[in-house]
Design a protein around this motif. Structure first.
Motif, mmCIF file in Angstrom:
data_model
loop_
_atom_site.group_PDB
_atom_site.id
_atom_site.type_symbol
_atom_site.label_atom_id
_atom_site.label_comp_id
_atom_site.label_asym_id
_atom_site.label_seq_id
_atom_site.Cartn_x
_atom_site.Cartn_y
_atom_site.Cartn_z
ATOM 1 N N LEU B 462 -59.778 -21.502 -29.184
ATOM 2 C CA LEU B 462 -60.813 -21.315 -30.198
ATOM 3 C C LEU B 462 -61.764 -22.510 -30.226
ATOM 4 N N GLY B 463 -61.200 -23.696 -30.094
ATOM 5 C CA GLY B 463 -62.042 -24.886 -30.100
ATOM 6 C C GLY B 463 -62.958 -24.921 -28.896
ATOM 7 N N MET B 464 -62.411 -24.572 -27.738
ATOM 8 C CA MET B 464 -63.217 -24.599 -26.520
ATOM 9 C C MET B 464 -64.392 -23.645 -26.622
ATOM 10 N N ILE B 465 -64.171 -22.474 -27.253
ATOM 11 C CA ILE B 465 -65.299 -21.547 -27.322
ATOM 12 C C ILE B 465 -66.134 -21.807 -28.561
ATOM 13 N N GLY B 466 -65.807 -22.883 -29.282
ATOM 14 C CA GLY B 466 -66.777 -23.374 -30.260
ATOM 15 C C GLY B 466 -66.532 -23.070 -31.713
ATOM 16 N N GLN B 467 -65.316 -22.673 -32.124
ATOM 17 C CA GLN B 467 -65.146 -22.477 -33.564
ATOM 18 C C GLN B 467 -65.075 -23.831 -34.262
ATOM 19 N N PRO B 468 -65.974 -24.076 -35.219
ATOM 20 C CA PRO B 468 -65.967 -25.372 -35.898
ATOM 21 C C PRO B 468 -64.818 -25.482 -36.885
ATOM 22 N N ARG B 469 -64.269 -26.688 -37.041
ATOM 23 C CA ARG B 469 -63.222 -26.867 -38.041
ATOM 24 C C ARG B 469 -63.851 -27.089 -39.409
ATOM 25 N N ARG B 470 -63.030 -27.125 -40.441
ATOM 26 C CA ARG B 470 -63.470 -27.338 -41.829
ATOM 27 C C ARG B 470 -64.566 -26.361 -42.227
ATOM 28 N N THR B 471 -64.504 -25.139 -41.732
ATOM 29 C CA THR B 471 -65.556 -24.180 -42.053
ATOM 30 C C THR B 471 -64.926 -22.935 -42.644
ATOM 31 N N HIS B 472 -65.506 -22.518 -43.766
ATOM 32 C CA HIS B 472 -64.912 -21.492 -44.611
ATOM 33 C C HIS B 472 -64.790 -20.138 -43.918
ATOM 34 N N SER B 473 -65.784 -19.734 -43.129
ATOM 35 C CA SER B 473 -65.701 -18.403 -42.522
ATOM 36 C C SER B 473 -66.468 -18.376 -41.210
ATOM 37 N N TYR B 474 -66.237 -17.325 -40.463
ATOM 38 C CA TYR B 474 -66.964 -17.173 -39.198
ATOM 39 C C TYR B 474 -67.488 -15.748 -39.101
ATOM 40 N N ASN B 475 -68.528 -15.576 -38.309
ATOM 41 C CA ASN B 475 -69.094 -14.237 -38.138
ATOM 42 C C ASN B 475 -68.325 -13.474 -37.073
ATOM 43 N N ALA B 476 -68.423 -12.146 -37.164
ATOM 44 C CA ALA B 476 -67.810 -11.326 -36.123
ATOM 45 C C ALA B 476 -68.613 -11.477 -34.834
ATOM 46 N N GLY B 477 -67.972 -11.203 -33.717
ATOM 47 C CA GLY B 477 -68.713 -11.128 -32.471
ATOM 48 C C GLY B 477 -68.759 -12.398 -31.656
ATOM 49 N N HIS B 478 -68.102 -13.484 -32.125
ATOM 50 C CA HIS B 478 -68.048 -14.689 -31.306
ATOM 51 C C HIS B 478 -66.787 -14.732 -30.460
ATOM 52 N N GLY B 479 -65.953 -13.728 -30.614
ATOM 53 C CA GLY B 479 -64.682 -13.763 -29.905
ATOM 54 C C GLY B 479 -63.630 -14.579 -30.631
ATOM 55 N N PHE B 480 -63.848 -14.863 -31.927
ATOM 56 C CA PHE B 480 -62.874 -15.665 -32.676
ATOM 57 C C PHE B 480 -61.761 -14.817 -33.301
ATOM 58 N N GLU B 481 -62.043 -13.500 -33.508
ATOM 59 C CA GLU B 481 -61.170 -12.715 -34.385
ATOM 60 C C GLU B 481 -59.728 -12.691 -33.912
ATOM 61 N N GLN B 482 -59.543 -12.264 -32.645
ATOM 62 C CA GLN B 482 -58.197 -12.005 -32.170
ATOM 63 C C GLN B 482 -57.303 -13.228 -32.289
ATOM 64 N N TRP B 483 -57.815 -14.367 -31.821
ATOM 65 C CA TRP B 483 -56.966 -15.555 -31.799
ATOM 66 C C TRP B 483 -56.693 -16.072 -33.203
ATOM 67 N N ASN B 484 -57.655 -15.901 -34.081
ATOM 68 C CA ASN B 484 -57.406 -16.299 -35.459
ATOM 69 C C ASN B 484 -56.308 -15.466 -36.088
ATOM 70 N N GLN B 485 -56.307 -14.166 -35.762
ATOM 71 C CA GLN B 485 -55.240 -13.336 -36.330
ATOM 72 C C GLN B 485 -53.885 -13.766 -35.792
ATOM 73 N N ILE B 486 -53.832 -14.039 -34.497
ATOM 74 C CA ILE B 486 -52.560 -14.480 -33.929
ATOM 75 C C ILE B 486 -52.113 -15.773 -34.594
ATOM 76 N N ALA B 487 -53.070 -16.680 -34.790
ATOM 77 C CA ALA B 487 -52.727 -17.956 -35.425
ATOM 78 C C ALA B 487 -52.187 -17.730 -36.829
ATOM 79 N N THR B 488 -52.799 -16.819 -37.563
ATOM 80 C CA THR B 488 -52.337 -16.583 -38.932
ATOM 81 C C THR B 488 -50.926 -16.002 -38.936
ATOM 82 N N ILE B 489 -50.654 -15.080 -38.013
ATOM 83 C CA ILE B 489 -49.291 -14.527 -37.935
ATOM 84 C C ILE B 489 -48.308 -15.655 -37.638
#
Ligand code: HEM
Ligand code: CU
Lengths: 216, 647
Positions: B462-489
């Motif tokens: 997620l970091g490599m593809i650019g998800q910023p830390r300390r940020t409340h939310s992210y938009n759909a379509g950056h490819g962040f969704e799947q890995w974030n869900q796995i992380a939450t599980i």
């Protein structure tokens, strides 16, 4: 309770320590090492900031007009002299000379108090000097960081001196209870270590904060 | 405890009145009074552990809230401000109220036993450290209930987030609670560290030379030095911040010529040594566990200690690697980059030493060993990403992304927390006298290991593809969704594992069905394992005379001349200091003082600031009274007469 204390009174031998150095002294040295870092941080903050406003917004600060170098030189001398009394107090208690210890403690306290009085006078004088008032955040009504670092640094040092004075006052009071003996020499020596350290810090602060303003 | 064999000095018969509980409690103190007034290093250690484990649950719930918020794009489980508060409190709690006090728990409980001491050098000061720590924890967590709620400034509290001119809520008190809370916690750590230094330098049993000391004690010593040299920087930074917020100074106010940059420097001059303060105790624990379960002495003992000390020393010279993107100039940036790369060398040396210890050993995979192995592998992953950060162009990409979040969780959970759990599984039998359930331990390890990796490994990506830390939310379509869900599980699996572990630890004190541990259930090597479990209140009936490095092991398997001896029984008995109320009393004074400072100012009718220091002064008087009474009451004490070999 009292029986237990009585049972102890005869145990005056120095407790065994691995290094042979009394444990309280080790504690004191560790504390002083840490305190070096406190003052190191404050002094570097001051050095980083001392000319900043002058360069950033062109608010020239004529610090020579504010400082009263004669007064500070005098109080510096007084503080250094107090260290002599302190050293004499420590040597007196080691020899078991209670009267002399008491007088030397008294001398240290008085000189420490004079130093503090000078600092109080200095602070009020700087803050209200007509036309040159240097407050915590402004100089002549303009925002300035010199006051911030100056007061917090010298104020922290002053707090150290004040704590030292109260500590010594505690010993002075104790000396009238009739319980004081050479067994307390170690504790008074620690107090002395602290006092000398606070003096040495001032020997650094005086040139770095005061004298340097006249040189560079 | 088998107190039958212990004859007490004539217990005084007192008439019981209400005022009696304020009298100096002695060896007959029981229940809550005993715990509140204790100055026994073992009980103090347990109290540290108790508070820290509760904080771990609390901080963990906050983490799960953060992860839930990041489950999908643009979720609104937490508002933006709440999100900022969550990650601020999560970080602060985990660093200051979990990892540090858990380490302190082991320092307190284990270190004096390992060096053959009766207690730490200054037992009442030790109790004061504990109660200051509790006071700091209270102050920090109180923030939720006052104007502005918890601080929303990050655990690093970068300026200008703390600047009163930039508040989201007028007269936001969160940062003030943070400032004072950390200040009091810092005081607690400093006091404890002075104490540990004095103890290790001066209270070792005869024959316990520095180079015979267990590695855990060495790490205690190194960490204590790091604390006393690093905390002053943050203390002063906090004092300056307090003046900025309350008395109008301009330290960090860039509009008035101050430099927010200075805060970053001061914070990280403290902050980088702080990360070693967090990891070195765990390294010490693991250095005890791996030899035990490999049934071999630690490979390269001297080198392990030396690299620990070097890490501590160099830790002061790399702080600016947290500030590569602030534009410090090429020279400074390159120098800090190089030093950061260098610090990986002693770290690597240690890892090879642990591997060397296992090499050719008869390895047993009990739960402590599993956690130790988890520690090594996970810490290595974190170490590798750390070295990646040390390269400036690489870090320019990674700074403030989830890659950094992955890095420090690998070192902090995979490293520090796994190490500390390892310590619990290893030493709890010594503390409670009962073995923990192995099966349960393995379940906890498996859940934590799987959960942890599922949560944090995807964050590298997620970091490599650019998800910023300390940020409340992210938009759909950056490819962040799947890995974030796995992380939450993964986070919920990890949380379950930790929860079961904590419950297991706490229950083991009460659970009667657990197997008794005996003196040395693991066939372990250091001195504490020559004592009975649980350890008697006086530790050693007779002071041991140390002959070798792995004394417990040598006593069992070594040649005759390496067996430890004992000093003759002292006809005075073992001197035990009395309990004392004054450490608690003094800490309450500090608490009142801080509350007084927090609420000292109010806004008058014409908008002017009214300052009222009454409460603060009362607090100060309580604290000073406490200290005076403390010095007047003296250590006090009584004598115990243990039987010949009753230890
Ligand atoms: C091999 C040794 C290590 C190296 C070379 C290293 C290097 C770094 C670097 C360069 C950063 C800054 C990344 C950025 O913000 O862009 C960083 C962040 C961090 N490191 Fe390490 N590190 C190492 C070990 C550790 C250890 C042992 C710990 C803690 C136990 C740790 C905890 C952290 C934390 C908490 C942060 C993030 C701080 C923040 O921004 O909030 N690191 N590390
Ligand atoms: Cu760092």
């Amino acid at each position: 309770m009292s029986e237990v204390v009585a049972a102890h009174a005869d145990e005056h031998h120095e407790p065994y320590t691995s290094t042979g150095i009394p444990t309280k002294k080790v504690l004191m040295w560790a504390f002083l090492g840490s305190d070096c870092m406190f003052f190191g941080t404050l002094i570097s903050t001051h050095l980083i900031y001392r000319k900043i406003s002058a360069t950033v917004n062109g608010k020239y600060l004529d610090i020579e007009k504010i400082f009263d170098i004669e007064l500070t030189s005098f109080s510096t001398f007084i503080l250094l002299a107090s260290s002599l009394f302190m050293a004499l107090a420590v040597s007196a208690i080691h020899k078991g000379n209670l009267t002399s210890t008491r007088w030397m403690l008294f001398g240290t306290i008085i000189f420490g108090a004079i130093f503090l009085a000078c600092q109080v006078y200095e602070f009020t004088h700087f803050a209200y000097a007509p036309g040159h008032e240097l407050t915590l955040s402004t100089y002549q009504g303009e925002a300035h960081v010199f006051g911030s670092t100056f007061y917090v640094l010298t104020g922290t040092h002053g707090t150290h001196v004040a704590i030292g004075v109260f500590w010594l006052l505690g010993w002075l009071a104790y000396s009238f209870t009739g319980k004081m003996s050479t067994a307390d020499a170690m504790d008074i020596e620690c107090c002395g270590l602290y006092w000398h350290f606070v003096d040495i810090v001032w020997i650094i602060i005086f040139p770095v904060v005061y004298l340097m303003e006249y040189a560079f | 405890m088998a107190t039958e064999s212990v004859k007490y000095v004539s217990p005084e018969t007192k008439s019981k009145t209400l005022l009696d509980i304020f009298r100096r409690p002695d060896q007959h103190a029981t229940g809550i009074v005993d715990w509140l007034t204790t100055i026994d290093h073992k009980k103090i250690g347990l109290l540290y552990g108790l508070v820290a484990l509760c904080s771990l649950i609390f901080g963990g719930i906050q983490a799960l809230l953060i992860r839930s918020q990041l489950w999908g794009p643009n979720m609104e489980i937490l508002s933006q401000r709440e999100y900022n508060q969550m990650f601020t409190m999560h970080g602060t709690i985990m660093v200051f109220l979990v990892i540090m006090p858990l380490s302190a728990a082991f320092f307190n409980f284990i270190m004096p036993l390992q060096i053959g001491a009766r207690d730490v050098a200054f037992p009442r000061m030790n109790a004061l450290s504990l109660w200051c720590f509790v006071a700091g924890a209270i102050i920090l967590n109180m923030s939720w209930f006052f104007t502005g709620g918890a601080p929303a400034i990050g655990w690093f509290a970068y300026s200008p987030l703390t600047d009163t001119g930039f508040e989201e809520v007028t007269r936001d008190m969160g940062p003030d609670f943070w400032v004072f809370g950390i200040q009091v916690l810092g005081l607690a750590s400093l006091l404890a560290s002075f104490n540990f230094i004095a103890t290790i330098i001066n209270m070792r049993a005869p024959g316990m030379t520095l180079m015979r000391m267990p590695v855990f004690c060495w790490m205690t010593l190194v960490v204590s030095f790091l604390i006393i040299l690093a905390f002053p920087a943050i203390t002063i930074a906090l004092v300056e911040l307090m003046f900025d917020r309350n008395y109008g100074t301009n330290f960090y106010d860039f509009l008035e010529g101050g430099k927010p940059h200075l805060w970053q420097h001061l914070f990280w001059i403290f902050g980088h040594p702080e990360v070693y303060i967090l990891i070195l105790p765990a390294m010490g624990i693991v250095s005890e566990v791996i030899p035990t379960f490999s049934r071999k002495p630690l490979f390269g003992y001297g080198l392990v200690i030396f690299s620990g000390a070097i890490i501590g020393f160099m830790g002061f010279a790399v702080w600016s690697h947290h500030m590569f993107t602030t534009g410090m100039g090429i020279v400074a940036t390159s120098a800090f980059s190089m030093l950061t790369m260098l610090i990986a060398i002693p770290t690597g040396v240690k890892i090879f030493n642990w591997i060397g210890t296992m090499w050719g050993g008869k390895i047993r995979f009990d739960t402590p060993m599993l956690f130790a192995l988890g520690f090594i592998t996970m810490f290595m992953v974190g170490g590798f990403t750390g070295i990646m950060h040390s390269s400036v162009p690489v870090d320019m990409q990674q700074q403030d992304t989830y890659f950094v979040v992955a890095h420090f969780h690998y070192v902090l959970i995979g490293g520090a927390l796994f190490g500390l759990f390892c310590g619990f599984y290893f030493w709890l039998p010594k503390m409670t006298g009962k073995m923990l359930n192995e099966k349960m331990g393995k379940v906890v390890f498996t859940l934590m290991f799987i959960g942890f990796n599922t949560t944090f490994f995807p964050m590298h990506y997620l970091g490599m593809i650019g998800q910023p830390r300390r940020t409340h939310s992210y938009n759909a379509g950056h490819g962040f969704e799947q890995w974030n869900q796995i992380a939450t599980i993964g986070a919920f699996i990890l949380g379950t594992g930790i929860l079961i572990g904590v419950i297991q630890f706490m229950r083991s004190f009460r659970d009667k069905s657990l197997k008794p541990a005996g003196k040395n259930p693991w066939d372990a090597r250091s001195l504490e394992w020559t004592l009975s479990s649980p350890v008697k209140e006086y530790n050693f009936a007779r002071t041991p005379i140390i002959k070798a490095r792995d004394q417990a092991w040598e006593n069992n398997y070594g040649p005759r001349d390496l067996h430890s001896e004992k000093e003759p029984l002292d006809h005075h008995g073992v001197h035990m200091p009395d309990h004392s109320w004054y450490p608690l009393f003094t800490a309450i004074g500090f608490l009142v003082l801080v509350i007084g400072m927090l609420f000292h100012s109010s806004v008058g009718a014409e908008g002017e600031i009214i300052r009222n220091y009454t409460v603060a002064i009362i607090g100060g008087i309580i604290a000073i009274t406490g200290m005076i009474m403390w010095s007047l009451e003296g250590p006090g004490g009584y004598h115990l007469f243990p039987e010949e070999d009753d230890e």
